[in-house]
Design an enzyme around this catalytic site. Structure first.
Site, PDB file in Angstrom:
ATOM      1  CE  LYS A 129      -4.662   1.026   0.079  1.00 39.15           C
ATOM      2  NZ  LYS A 129      -5.587   0.119  -0.390  1.00 39.15           N
TER       3      LYS A 129
HETATM    4  P1  NAD Z   1     -12.780   7.456  -3.039  1.00 39.66           P
HETATM    5  O1  NAD Z   1     -11.851   8.554  -2.933  1.00 39.66           O
HETATM    6  O2  NAD Z   1     -13.283   7.507  -4.684  1.00 39.66           O
HETATM    7  O3  NAD Z   1     -14.023   8.020  -2.319  1.00 39.66           O
HETATM    8  C1  NAD Z   1     -14.110   8.131  -0.768  1.00 39.66           C
HETATM    9  C2  NAD Z   1     -15.427   8.315  -0.303  1.00 39.66           C
HETATM   10  O4  NAD Z   1     -15.422   8.479   1.059  1.00 39.66           O
HETATM   11  C3  NAD Z   1     -15.893   9.856  -0.786  1.00 39.66           C
HETATM   12  O5  NAD Z   1     -17.015   9.816  -1.131  1.00 39.66           O
HETATM   13  C4  NAD Z   1     -15.503  10.782   0.497  1.00 39.66           C
HETATM   14  O6  NAD Z   1     -16.128  11.988   0.581  1.00 39.66           O
HETATM   15  C5  NAD Z   1     -15.956   9.752   1.638  1.00 39.66           C
HETATM   16  N1  NAD Z   1     -15.517   9.974   2.866  1.00 39.66           N
HETATM   17  C6  NAD Z   1     -14.181  10.561   3.217  1.00 39.66           C
HETATM   18  N2  NAD Z   1     -13.881  10.828   4.447  1.00 39.66           N
HETATM   19  C7  NAD Z   1     -15.121  10.411   4.988  1.00 39.66           C
HETATM   20  C8  NAD Z   1     -15.814  10.273   6.421  1.00 39.66           C
HETATM   21  N3  NAD Z   1     -14.804  10.611   7.276  1.00 39.66           N
HETATM   22  N4  NAD Z   1     -16.779   9.936   6.403  1.00 39.66           N
HETATM   23  C9  NAD Z   1     -17.557   9.483   5.559  1.00 39.66           C
HETATM   24  N5  NAD Z   1     -17.224   9.582   3.936  1.00 39.66           N
HETATM   25  C10 NAD Z   1     -16.142  10.033   4.053  1.00 39.66           C
HETATM   26  O7  NAD Z   1     -12.115   6.365  -2.159  1.00 39.66           O
HETATM   27  P2  NAD Z   1     -12.772   4.795  -2.780  1.00 39.66           P
HETATM   28  O8  NAD Z   1     -12.031   4.303  -3.478  1.00 39.66           O
HETATM   29  O9  NAD Z   1     -14.124   4.677  -2.821  1.00 39.66           O
HETATM   30  O10 NAD Z   1     -12.340   4.189  -1.408  1.00 39.66           O
HETATM   31  C11 NAD Z   1     -13.221   4.124  -0.113  1.00 39.66           C
HETATM   32  C12 NAD Z   1     -12.817   2.912   0.620  1.00 39.66           C
HETATM   33  O11 NAD Z   1     -12.645   1.555  -0.285  1.00 39.66           O
HETATM   34  C13 NAD Z   1     -11.487   2.851   1.398  1.00 39.66           C
HETATM   35  O12 NAD Z   1     -11.135   2.266   2.536  1.00 39.66           O
HETATM   36  C14 NAD Z   1     -10.404   2.014   0.192  1.00 39.66           C
HETATM   37  O13 NAD Z   1      -9.232   1.755   0.975  1.00 39.66           O
HETATM   38  C15 NAD Z   1     -11.428   1.084   0.138  1.00 39.66           C
HETATM   39  N6  NAD Z   1     -11.149   0.316  -1.208  1.00 39.66           N
HETATM   40  C16 NAD Z   1     -10.998   0.783  -2.583  1.00 39.66           C
HETATM   41  C17 NAD Z   1     -10.638   0.305  -3.573  1.00 39.66           C
HETATM   42  C18 NAD Z   1     -10.625   0.681  -4.864  1.00 39.66           C
HETATM   43  O14 NAD Z   1     -10.547   0.060  -5.821  1.00 39.66           O
HETATM   44  N7  NAD Z   1     -10.849   2.094  -5.084  1.00 39.66           N
HETATM   45  C19 NAD Z   1     -10.639  -1.287  -3.639  1.00 39.66           C
HETATM   46  C20 NAD Z   1     -10.554  -1.931  -2.350  1.00 39.66           C
HETATM   47  C21 NAD Z   1     -10.884  -1.191  -0.950  1.00 39.66           C
END
Ligand code: NAD
Length: 420
Positions: A109
């Site tokens: 990561k």
């Molecule tokens: P992103 O940047 O696309 O979206 C993040 C979202 O979370 C946004 O809508 C933001 O406004 C919201 N957010 C941020 N802080 C917040 C808070 N304190 N309370 C509520 N909402 C909040 O990110 P993503 O890719 O959707 O990632 C979200 C989660 O999923 C993370 O934990 C990431 O590690 C995990 N994840 C992502 C992927 C991927 O392929 N993108 C894969 C596996 C896991």
């Protein structure tokens, strides 16, 4: 468990999760101890040229937890709260995730402590290219392959690929996944994590005899994972009744007009209740809403021993990495709520990243149908395998997924041995 700033320390949680399953694994204590350490922590401090001519110093991390099963794989996060322990935990969870779905990757990561919401596109590009240059000696298609995570996207991956390729002197599409389609990205990668969340939620609903048609769904986070998952739930006839972003959420017990809500978020960068038929709620209130399926899809440490007793859902599907603490896990299990753990629920992203990498290395282009059917097969098979372990060992789904994931990595570690 709490850091000096009162924040839950995710790396301590990640290590504790390994300890919980060690009694089920037939490997030596030394192997387990090794798996509780990261292999390599790279910390870099680097300058970024800002639009006003000033220089901003940034701290970035690229951590490899384990690569015994294949090249290390994991996203890069841009967020003000990024720190060493968060990135270490996220890298460890990547190792187990790749193993649960049985793809030949280890876990890594990366992250940069910054606030991209306050930076221009040029400043984000400058930061990305300089950070890539700093970590370039260690990343690569055979060693460590980044991907998008919170507040990074296909454009950021394009800049990483370009900078790395310039350093090498030839194009290296396989150095990152989650790239734009025009430059070696895979069809289906952008929506893969959200789609995987939906697929595993659908399997959980079937397992619990809960019809998806009309199921009330609450989603925390409206980004690549939460926003996309919401659309799949909506298409399947479920009712998304609440969704949020970092500023708060919107709620309508009859179901939100999802298209308008997501269009509003796209247009104004937030949900505006006066433009949507919905009331405003906080992220804390959202988690405790009465619903059938709750999807935390934002950040870690959201469901704790404080709010777990108040959850009013039947199923939790962890779109985010590490949203639930081990204490909350026990409460959720005792209360009979079915939880699909992150290392299974959000594994759709790393699975299609693997497809992208395979296509890049072989210079192939798969069709949408090929990607979709392979993803469906891998996730439904993995869900079944985890449920079988949970039933056989009478443990919760997280412990079962860890028995499978940590068990596969531990076995490989033991077979490879400790050098010299
Ligand atoms: P992103 O940047 O696309 O979206 C993040 C979202 O979370 C946004 O809508 C933001 O406004 C919201 N957010 C941020 N802080 C917040 C808070 N304190 N309370 C509520 N909402 C909040 O990110 P993503 O890719 O959707 O990632 C979200 C989660 O999923 C993370 O934990 C990431 O590690 C995990 N994840 C992502 C992927 C991927 O392929 N993108 C894969 C596996 C896991």
């Amino acid at each position: 468990m709490q850091g000096g700033n009162g924040k839950v320390n995710p790396f301590e949680i990640a290590k504790q999760q390994v300890d919980i399953v060690k009694e089920y694994l037939d490997v030596g204590e030394g192997v387990i101890e090794k798996l509780k350490h990261t292999k390599r922590d790279l910390i870099v401090h680097f300058p970024v040229k800002m639009d006003d001519g000033s220089i901003m110093m940034c701290t970035g991390y690229r951590i490899v937890h384990n690569d015994v099963r294949g090249p290390a794989k994991g996203g890069i996060r841009y967020h003000p709260d990024v720190d060493l322990n968060e990135v270490r935990a996220l890298s460890m969870w990547m190792t187990w995730k790749a193993a649960v779905v049985n793809i030949p990757f280890g876990g890594a990561k990366g992250g940069v402590q910054c606030n991209p919401k306050e930076m221009s596109r040029t400043e984000i590009e400058n930061l990305t290219r300089r950070f890539t240059w700093e970590i370039a000696p260690l990343i690569g298609p055979e060693s460590d392959i980044p991907a998008p995570d919170v507040y990074t996207n296909p454009q950021v991956m394009a800049w990483i690929m370009d900078t790395y390729s310039i350093l090498k002197g030839y194009s290296v599409p396989g150095v990152v996944t989650g790239k734009p389609l025009e430059m070696g990205g895979s069809v289906g990668r952008l929506e893969a994590t959200g789609k995987g969340v939906f697929i595993t939620a659908r399997e959980a609903a079937k397992y619990r005899d809960l019809p998806m048609e009309g199921a009330r769904v609450v989603i925390q986070g409206a980004g690549n994972v939460g926003g996309v998952a919401a659309q799949f739930f909506d298409k399947a006839g479920a009712k998304v009744i609440a969704i949020s972003d970092s500023k708060g959420g919107i709620y309508n017990p009859k179901g939100l007009n999802l298209d308008s809500a997501l269009a509003c978020k796209r247009h104004y960068s937030c949900f505006l209740t006066d433009k949507l038929e919905a009331e405003e709620i906080t992220n804390e209130e959202l988690l405790e809403l009465k619903c059938d399926i709750l999807v935390p899809a934002a950040l870690e440490g959201q469901i704790t021993s404080k709010n777990a007793p108040n959850l009013k859902c039947k199923i939790v599907v962890e779109g985010a990495n590490g949203p639930t603490t081990p204490e909350a896990d026990n409460i959720i299990f005792e209360r009979g709520i079915f939880l699909v753990p992150d290392i299974l629920a959000n594994a759709g992203g790393v699975t299609v990243s693997y497809f992208e990498w395979v296509q890049n290395l072989q210079e192939l282009l798969w069709s949408e149908e090929e990607v979709a059917s392979r993803l469906e097969n891998i996730l439904t098979r993995s869900f079944r395998e985890v449920v079988e372990i949970a039933e056989k060992k009478k443990v919760n789904m997280r412990t079962a997924a860890y028995i499978l994931g940590v068990g596969r990595v531990a076995k490989t570690q033991e077979l490879r041995g400790i050098y010299p």
